[in-house]
Design an enzyme around this catalytic site. Structure first.
Site, PDB file in Angstrom:
ATOM      1  CE  LYS A  25      23.422  29.323 -23.405  1.00 31.03           C
ATOM      2  NZ  LYS A  25      23.382  28.098 -23.932  1.00 31.03           N
ATOM      3  CG  ASN A  26      19.551  28.963 -24.933  1.00 33.93           C
ATOM      4  OD1 ASN A  26      20.813  28.813 -25.308  1.00 33.93           O
ATOM      5  ND2 ASN A  26      19.028  28.657 -23.629  1.00 33.93           N
ATOM      6  NE  ARG A  40      21.583  19.430 -26.639  1.00 33.38           N
ATOM      7  CZ  ARG A  40      21.100  18.570 -27.052  1.00 33.38           C
ATOM      8  NH1 ARG A  40      22.358  17.566 -27.037  1.00 33.38           N
ATOM      9  NH2 ARG A  40      20.006  18.160 -27.059  1.00 33.38           N
ATOM     10  CB  CYS A  74      25.470  22.279 -20.442  1.00 36.99           C
ATOM     11  SG  CYS A  74      26.423  23.840 -20.099  1.00 36.99           S
ATOM     12  NE  ARG A 118      21.475  18.825 -23.268  1.00 35.23           N
ATOM     13  CZ  ARG A 118      21.597  20.298 -23.151  1.00 35.23           C
ATOM     14  NH1 ARG A 118      22.877  20.572 -22.475  1.00 35.23           N
ATOM     15  NH2 ARG A 118      21.085  21.356 -23.720  1.00 35.23           N
ATOM     16  N   PRO A 119      18.852  13.619 -25.873  1.00 37.84           N
ATOM     17  CG  PRO A 119      16.718  12.530 -25.519  1.00 37.84           C
ATOM     18  CD  PRO A 119      17.833  13.445 -24.860  1.00 37.84           C
ATOM     19  CB  ILE A 120      18.732  15.304 -31.381  1.00 31.92           C
ATOM     20  CG1 ILE A 120      19.632  14.570 -32.008  1.00 31.92           C
ATOM     21  CG2 ILE A 120      19.563  16.444 -30.562  1.00 31.92           C
ATOM     22  CD1 ILE A 120      20.547  14.927 -33.372  1.00 31.92           C
ATOM     23  CG  ASP A 121      14.050  11.348 -29.433  1.00 32.36           C
ATOM     24  OD1 ASP A 121      14.778  11.874 -28.706  1.00 32.36           O
ATOM     25  OD2 ASP A 121      12.707  11.095 -29.233  1.00 32.36           O
ATOM     26  CD  GLN A 122      10.157  13.653 -30.043  1.00 35.76           C
ATOM     27  OE1 GLN A 122       9.302  13.909 -30.656  1.00 35.76           O
ATOM     28  NE2 GLN A 122      10.133  12.403 -29.593  1.00 35.76           N
ATOM     29  CG  ASP A 182      18.295  26.980 -19.236  1.00 30.25           C
ATOM     30  OD1 ASP A 182      18.326  25.825 -18.771  1.00 30.25           O
ATOM     31  OD2 ASP A 182      18.064  27.538 -20.351  1.00 30.25           O
ATOM     32  NE  ARG A 220      28.618  26.284 -23.558  1.00 27.19           N
ATOM     33  CZ  ARG A 220      27.474  25.586 -23.256  1.00 27.19           C
ATOM     34  NH1 ARG A 220      27.680  24.694 -22.312  1.00 27.19           N
ATOM     35  NH2 ARG A 220      26.339  25.531 -23.877  1.00 27.19           N
TER      36      ARG A 220
END
Ligand code: EPU
Length: 431
Positions: free
Chosen positions: A22-23, A93, A117, A122-126, A308, A400
């Site tokens: 999936k990922n 996500r 999920c 769940r930041p995305i600053d990076q 996970d 999912r």
């Protein structure tokens, strides 16, 4: 309302085939945007996250066709917008990969903030820090949409990630694939799906070295050509079935896997006393030989124990006498499922990042819900352990990420069915 109804208490036996990861799929499908020709992607899992990202690409003008259950044809050459702001986008996500792919191809992107999920911030600053280092401006519009754009072509740069992030590593790789010059990502994530995305991009003509180590070097190229590419097997789906076999004290063979990707999971199961035999592309898990022993787990970025698989192991450890301690080191809040296991009689207490499991307490069937994807997998495993019939709700989370989960568990001898409940009535939905 759809539920899984599971009658447990018997060991699993037989063989199960693992689907594509999936990922990896949810990154590789948007990565096709970067390509200047159509691509065919194989070993795609038939799960709702894949349907979602495919529909999002279609909305943007790409021609996405399912060739068969596990292959997609994607022609990105007619994409007509860099805006991905519909509710579909918010629903997953991994839609953040559209940012890196669109920015890398067209120099601009407008993408709704990711959903998916629900476990903690769940930041995305990076991700954004990486895009900015390459010359993009990023902003948050109306609190719900990320906009990224650059006036000049993106330019390679040296980027040090403050946290080891799978998403940021992959998103920066996407944006950098066609940027001018060299991008170096330091403190990069090393998960198998990072290597898979790099292999996919390289097969189209990209120049990416070091994927799978913590320094990845990407030299931008001008043109990416179409390919047929097969994605790797799903390490976490495999780990879930391995865990289920151990939890029911069964013996199964898990096929279509890369054993190396499962090393941390295999090591823990062996420590517990499970007998494991590895073959080239399959693995046999035998928990019938001796009583299992407690163990401690600390989740870490790859090659550490994967977060996970953490909830599934909690479901396993609750059946093993003794005190086991889980240390969740990746996510702040990945224990929402614990209250569901407690309904079944589990003795688990949570203190910050630790879950302390007093295994071996008597367990009973109870109505439980999937609080997220892997939590849902843990509910299935728990339900298979206990005698009696458990109803699991909120199964959309499980669907999912797990292809044919009912069919696969049934083939291993599990008594599981998907049922549609309408008030007093229930109706079974296929296998
Ligand atoms: N983080 C930041 N800033 C960022 C990005 C991440 O602080 O910009 C933090 C997160 O808050 C977290 C840690 O870094 O504490 C790791 O997050 P990461 O970015 O690695 O996670 P992700 O890319 O959002 C992917 C998987 C998750 C999996 C994690 C960790 C996808 C679509 N999702 O998420 O998978 O848990 O990596 O391995 O690839 C799942 O499949 O059930 C799932 C949740």
């Amino acid at each position: 309302m759809e539920k899984f109804v599971v009658t447990g208490g018997k060991p699993l036996f037989g063989e199960v085939n693992i689907s594509g990861a999936k990922n990896a799929a949810v990154a590789i499908i948007p990565a096709v945007i970067l390509c200047d020709e159509p691509c065919q992607i194989e070993n795609i899992p038939n799960i709702s996250d894949v349907s979602l990202i495919s529909r999002i690409l279609q909305q943007m003008g790409a021609n996405v066709r399912r060739i068969n259950k596990s292959s997609l044809y994607i022609d990105p050459t007619h994409i007509k917008t860099c805006n991905a702001t519909t509710d579909l986008v918010r629903g997953m996500r991994a839609s953040y990969y559209l940012l890196g792919a669109l920015l890398g191809k067209y120099g601009k992107a407008k993408v709704a903030l990711p959903g998916g999920c629900n476990f903690g911030v769940r930041p995305i600053d990076q991700h954004l820090k990486g895009f900015e280092a390459m010359g993009a401006r990023t902003s948050l519009v109306d609190g719900a949409i990320i906009e990224a754009e650059c006036d000049e072509p993106l330019e390679g740069n040296h980027i040090y990630l403050d946290v080891v992030s799978v998403g940021a590593t992959m998103n920066i790789m996407l944006a950098a694939s066609k940027a001018q010059g060299l991008t170096i990502i330091e403190n990069a994530a090393k998960e198998p799906h990072i290597v898979d995305l790099a292999n996919f991009l390289n097969s189209m003509g990209a120049d990416i070295r070091g994927a799978g180590t913590d320094v990845i070097k990407i030299r931008g190229v001008g043109y990416l050509h179409g390919v047929t590419y097969s994605i790797i097997p799903d390490q976490i789906e495999a780990g879930t079935y391995m865990c289920a076999a151990a939890a029911t004290r069964g013996c199964i063979t898990v096929n279509n896997i890369t054993p190396k990707h499962l090393d941390s999971i295999t090591a823990k199961l062996r420590e517990m006393g499970v007998v494991i035999t590895e073959y080239d592309e399959s693995i046999k898990i035998d928990a019938t030989q001796r009583p299992l022993k407690r163990c401690n787990i600390k989740t870490m970025p790859h090659p550490g124990f994967p977060t996970d698989c953490q909830p599934q192991f909690a479901a396993l450890l609750m059946s093993v006498p003794g005190t086991s301690i889980i240390n969740e080191n990746v996510w702040d809040n990945r224990y929402q499922y614990v209250s569901e296991l407690i309904r079944m009689g589990a003795q688990i207490s949570v203190e910050g990042r630790l879950a302390i499991i007093e295994g071996g307490a008597p367990l009973t069937a109870a109505p439980v819900k999937a609080t997220d994807l892997r939590a849902g997998a843990a509910m299935i495993i728990a339900a298979l352990e206990v005698k009696g019939t458990t109803e699991i709700s909120s199964i959309q989370y499980i669907e999912r990420g797990y292809e044919d989960v009912v069919e696969k568990f049934r083939a291993l001898g599990a008594d599981i069915k998907k049922v549609y409940f309408t008030g007093d009535n229930e109706e079974e939905l296929g296998a």
